[in-house]
Each structure stands twice: as structure tokens, then as C-alpha cells.
Scaffold this motif. Structure first.
Motif, PDB file in Angstrom:
ATOM      1  N   GLY A  23      30.067 -49.303 -49.267  1.00  0.00           N
ATOM      2  CA  GLY A  23      31.045 -50.276 -49.724  1.00  0.00           C
ATOM      3  C   GLY A  23      30.591 -51.702 -49.441  1.00  0.00           C
ATOM      4  O   GLY A  23      30.733 -52.596 -50.281  1.00  0.00           O
ATOM      5  N   GLY A  24      30.037 -51.914 -48.231  1.00  0.00           N
ATOM      6  CA  GLY A  24      29.546 -53.242 -47.906  1.00  0.00           C
ATOM      7  C   GLY A  24      28.386 -53.663 -48.791  1.00  0.00           C
ATOM      8  O   GLY A  24      28.300 -54.826 -49.211  1.00  0.00           O
ATOM      9  N   MET A  25      27.485 -52.714 -49.063  1.00  0.00           N
ATOM     10  CA  MET A  25      26.342 -53.032 -49.910  1.00  0.00           C
ATOM     11  C   MET A  25      26.797 -53.404 -51.313  1.00  0.00           C
ATOM     12  O   MET A  25      26.297 -54.364 -51.911  1.00  0.00           O
ATOM     13  CB  MET A  25      25.390 -51.830 -49.967  1.00  0.00           C
ATOM     14  N   VAL A  26      27.764 -52.644 -51.841  1.00  0.00           N
ATOM     15  CA  VAL A  26      28.275 -52.966 -53.176  1.00  0.00           C
ATOM     16  C   VAL A  26      28.954 -54.334 -53.165  1.00  0.00           C
ATOM     17  O   VAL A  26      28.721 -55.175 -54.050  1.00  0.00           O
ATOM     18  CB  VAL A  26      29.261 -51.870 -53.645  1.00  0.00           C
ATOM     19  N   GLY A  27      29.781 -54.588 -52.135  1.00  0.00           N
ATOM     20  CA  GLY A  27      30.473 -55.871 -52.060  1.00  0.00           C
ATOM     21  C   GLY A  27      29.508 -57.036 -51.918  1.00  0.00           C
ATOM     22  O   GLY A  27      29.620 -58.052 -52.614  1.00  0.00           O
ATOM     23  N   ILE A  28      28.547 -56.876 -50.976  1.00  0.00           N
ATOM     24  CA  ILE A  28      27.573 -57.951 -50.765  1.00  0.00           C
ATOM     25  C   ILE A  28      26.718 -58.155 -52.003  1.00  0.00           C
ATOM     26  O   ILE A  28      26.434 -59.287 -52.414  1.00  0.00           O
ATOM     27  CB  ILE A  28      26.700 -57.634 -49.538  1.00  0.00           C
ATOM     28  N   GLY A  29      26.316 -57.015 -52.627  1.00  0.00           N
ATOM     29  CA  GLY A  29      25.499 -57.126 -53.835  1.00  0.00           C
ATOM     30  C   GLY A  29      26.225 -57.838 -54.966  1.00  0.00           C
ATOM     31  O   GLY A  29      25.646 -58.693 -55.653  1.00  0.00           O
ATOM     32  N   LEU A  30      27.507 -57.493 -55.144  1.00  0.00           N
ATOM     33  CA  LEU A  30      28.282 -58.151 -56.193  1.00  0.00           C
ATOM     34  C   LEU A  30      28.459 -59.635 -55.890  1.00  0.00           C
ATOM     35  O   LEU A  30      28.377 -60.480 -56.790  1.00  0.00           O
ATOM     36  CB  LEU A  30      29.650 -57.476 -56.325  1.00  0.00           C
ATOM     37  N   TRP A  31      28.689 -59.940 -54.611  1.00  0.00           N
ATOM     38  CA  TRP A  31      28.851 -61.351 -54.232  1.00  0.00           C
ATOM     39  C   TRP A  31      27.564 -62.130 -54.449  1.00  0.00           C
ATOM     40  O   TRP A  31      27.573 -63.236 -55.000  1.00  0.00           O
ATOM     41  CB  TRP A  31      29.261 -61.429 -52.769  1.00  0.00           C
TER      42      TRP A  31
END
Length: 464
Positions: A23-31
Motif C-alpha cells: 500500500g505504501g509503495m502504491v501510494g508513494i509511487g502515485l505521489w
């Protein structure tokens, strides 16, 4: 059927942390992707603004004096749009006046028409350079909408060279193919970096937690083994404790049997012999009374000493023998002990009895009787029976408490010799033999209190 295996702490952590990290990777990646897209778009806006200031604004300076369409140097704008490299990338171009009129457009049908000033255009008239990907859904974008699905739309203000006043806004449309390719490439690289970092962190934490989990599991197994061993020892201890308590109760009963036997032996043995001796001494004394008065007087002395010894022997025998208390209640046992003391000493005792169970184990009744008898006797000897009081009560059928107090002179309980007295030693041993507690409280000039606590859960034994 195979039992469901529980997950270890390390496995639970690895699953939970994997979900969190994904979840963090997806969030950070999207950001990061959003930041990259914004950065690329802003760079495009900066380049466009520079292009407008350098090439287009000089051909719009006529608008500083007039807002008419003729103030726009149309031939120069068309040459810029056709001859420069940036112009080759522009697929559509408009020049807006501050009141929303199209002063120039590559689509000549829009020239002279007026449209509402919306967000991007309004921001440009406020001095900002605005670049965004447009879906071409505005009325003035009808021509562009027929050829493209979306374009990069840029609003750049043009200022008066003398007063720095915004005289017009240039609107550019560029294809988004090259920009999207650049954005996707940057996003892909960022996703790779984020993924690599997350995987590295995950593996490191998983290793640390795995070792910690193995240590915890090992300690848990060792703790379970220790608890199992401790439970076994506790069970053995309970069994031994039960045996000790049964043995203690049995010992109390056997002691009373032995005392009763000694009492009977004294009564049937030495007491009978002394009685026979008294008869013979009396006959001898009468025989020598006339012939030898001195010898007769000696026999009288011997007779008195023998009678005194006989009386003492009977007193000792009576004291050793316990009354028949097995069939009576605990309350009646207490009343009998106090009544026997009052009858023998002619001393009054204030007796207070709380609510007691109807029956109690025989060892408890025996110890209660003996403690009351010895405590009252001590108070009579050392305090002359002043203010004698007995208070007996129990707590939740668990413990019997006996308090014997007096208003005598008291003594210093810190002296070691006090606890060596035979009566106190005997009472303490009797009470502690049943698992009870013995307390002695006294002070000089403040009287004495003996408090004993006896458990009511003592095993029952046969009648003595």
C-alpha cells in the motif's frame, strides 16, 4: 483431520508488513508520479512562457494602445508558428483580450468571438502561466476536438513592454505524445526505485523479525515446559500439603488419646497405690499413738504429705483428660472451656461469640479448648483475672479467630525469655501444627492479648 496451523509472529508480521508496504509503495509511487507529471508540465509551461516573452509578446504590443484585432501583427505571428521549432509543435494558437474576445486564432472562425473567461484564462490574466492536459470540451475547442482526444493547453500572459500590464493572453495547444512518453519513462524509473527500496527494507525487517520470532518461540516453548513442570510440582506440593495437614490433625487427636491414657494410668496406678499407702499409714499412726507418740506424729506427717501428693496427682490427671467434646458444637465447646475456668477460679469472663458454624473438625475443637484453657490460666496467674474477655468469630467459614485479653500489668514482648514459657510454646505449637497463626500482643501497663487463627478446613479425624 489435520488441525489448522497457527501463523507464527514472524509470518503474521511478514503478511501484515507486506500489505502495508505494498500500500505504501502504491501510494508513494502515485505521489511521485503526480509530482513528476506536475514537474514536466511546469517545465513545459516555463518554456512556453519564455517563448511568448521572447517571440510573441513583441508582436502584440499594439494592444497596449488599442484592443482591436488590427493591433495584432498577424503576418508575424503566422511566420513564428510556421518557421520556428516550437511553432512546429503547436497545433493550435489563440490570442485573447482581457474581455474574453478572440483576437487571433489559427481557426479563423473564432476571431472576433467572445467567450466566458474561465479558470485557466483568468489565472493567465492574473499573471500566471497555466499548463494542463485538456479534454477539449470547451465551446472554442470544437475544431481541435475533431482531430485530437486531448492536447496540452497552455495559457501565457503577454505584457506591455512599458508598463508591465497584461495586454493579452496567448493560448497554445500541443500534442501530448512526447510529454506523455517522457512522463511515463520518469514514472517507470521512479516505480523501480521505490519498489527496490521497499523490497530491500521488507527483506531486512523480515530477517530481523524472523530471528526475534524464533527467539520468542524458543522462549515460549521453554516457558511452557517450565510451567508444566511447575504445575506438576504444585500438584505434588498440594498432595504433600494435604498429607501434612491430615497428619497434623491426626497428631492432635493422638496427643489427646495419649494424654487421656496417661490420665487413666495415673488414676489407676500411682493414685491407687497412694490410696493403699494412706490406709496403711493411718493404721500405723493409730497403733503407735499410745505407745510412742513421737512415731505416731511422724506417721501423721507422712500421711499429710501423701494426701497432698494424692490430691496433686488427681488434679494432674483431671487436667490431662479432655472433656467429651466430639459430639457437641463448636460454640458449646467454647462455652464449656470458659465455664470450667470460671468454676475453678471463681473469676468472671466476658464472653462474646460471633456467628460460628454449627460444627468444626475435631482437631479444631480440641485446639480451641486447649488454647482457651491455657490463655485464661495465664491471665489468671499473671493478671489476677482482671478484665478477662474472650471474643471468638470467623470469616466466611474459612478461618476461626480466638482473642483472649486482660487488663493486667502486661510485659515487654521483645524479651526473648517470654516466648520460652512452656504455656506459650505449647499454644503456639498446637496452633501452627494445624496451619494456624499465633500472635501475642502486650505492653507494660496495657494488658495482654493472645490472638489465634485456626483454619476451618482441617481434615476430620475419628473421635478420640
Amino acid at each position: 483431520m489435520i488441525a489448522k496451523r497457527e501463523l507464527t509472529l514472524a509470518q503474521q508480521y511478514m503478511i501484515a508488513s507486506l500489505l502495508v508496504m505494498l500500500g505504501g509503495m502504491v501510494g508513494i509511487g502515485l505521489w511521485i508520479s503526480e509530482q513528476i507529471e506536475t514537474a514536466v508540465t511546469n517545465r513545459t509551461a516555463a518554456v512556453t512562457a519564455l517563448y511568448v516573452d521572447s517571440y510573441i509578446s513583441p508582436h502584440l504590443q499594439g494592444l497596449a494602445e488599442s484592443e482591436a484585432q488590427k493591433a495584432v501583427n498577424v503576418p508575424a505571428l503566422e511566420r513564428l508558428l510556421s518557421d520556428t521549432s516550437l511553432g512546429a509543435q503547436i497545433v493550435s494558437f489563440k490570442v485573447w483580450s482581457p474581455d474574453g474576445i478572440v483576437l487571433y486564432a489559427t481557426n479563423s472562425e473564432l476571431i472576433g468571438q467572445q467567450y466566458p473567461i474561465e479558470e485557466g484564462l483568468a489565472a493567465a490574466f492574473n499573471g500566471e502561466v497555466v499548463t494542463e492536459v485538456s479534454n477539449l470540451d470547451k465551446p472554442e475547442q470544437a475544431l481541435e476536438r475533431t482531430q485530437w482526444g486531448s492536447l496540452i493547453e497552455t495559457y501565457a500572459p503577454s505584457r506591455d513592454a512599458n508598463s508591465d500590464t497584461i495586454i493579452a493572453v496567448s493560448e497554445f495547444y500541443q500534442t501530448s505524445d512526447g510529454l506523455e512518453t517522457e512522463i511515463r519513462s520518469a514514472q517507470f524509473r521512479s516505480w523501480l526505485v521505490v519498489g527496490a527500496v521497499m523490497i530491500t527494507v521488507y527483506l531486512l525487517l523480515a530477517g530481523i523479525v524472523g530471528r526475534a520470532s524464533n527467539t520468542i518461540i524458543s522462549q515460549q516453548n521453554e516457558l511452557r515446559a517450565n510451567v508444566t513442570q511447575l504445575n506438576e510440582l504444585l500438584q505434588q506440593n498440594e498432595e504433600l500439603n494435604g498429607r501434612v495437614r491430615r497428619a497434623a490433625a491426626r497428631t492432635t487427636a493422638l496427643n489427646e488419646k495419649n494424654l487421656r491414657r496417661i490420665s487413666a494410668d495415673l488414676h489407676d496406678g500411682p493414685a491407687q497405690d497412694l490410696a493403699l499407702a494412706l490406709l496403711r499409714i493411718e493404721s500405723l499412726s493409730e497403733a503407735f499413738e499410745d505407745e510412742n507418740p513421737q512415731v505416731s506424729q511422724d506417721f501423721r506427717t507422712i500421711q499429710l504429705a501423701t494426701e497432698s501428693a494424692m490430691e496433686e496427682l488427681r488434679t494432674i490427671s483431671a487436667g490431662l483428660r479432655l472433656p467429651e467434646i466430639a459430639p457437641i458444637s463448636l460454640t458449646e465447646t467454647i462455652r464449656r472451656a470458659v465455664h470450667d475456668f470460671e468454676k475453678k477460679t471463681r473469676c468472671n469472663v466476658t464472653l462474646t461469640i460471633g456467628t460460628l458454624p454449627e460444627q468444626a473438625p475435631l482437631p479444631v475443637k480440641i485446639t480451641t479448648y486447649r488454647v482457651l484453657k491455657e490463655s485464661l490460666a495465664n491471665s489468671f496467674r499473671h493478671a489476677n483475672g482482671e478484665g478477662l474477655a474472650v471474643y471468638v468469630y470467623h470469616t466466611e467459614d474459612i478461618e476461626l479467630t480466638i482473642e483472649v485479653s486482660d487488663n493486667g500489668p502486661g510485659f515487654d514482648v521483645t524479651r526473648t525469655a517470654v516466648y520460652n514459657r512452656l504455656g506459650l510454646v505449647g499454644m503456639r505449637e498446637r496452633v501452627e501444627l494445624l496451619g494456624g497463626q499465633f500472635e501475642l500482643h502486650s505492653a507494660i501497663g496495657r494488658g495482654t492479648t493472645i490472638r489465634t487463627r485456626l483454619p476451618l478446613s482441617v481434615p476430620e479425624v475419628e473421635d478420640v
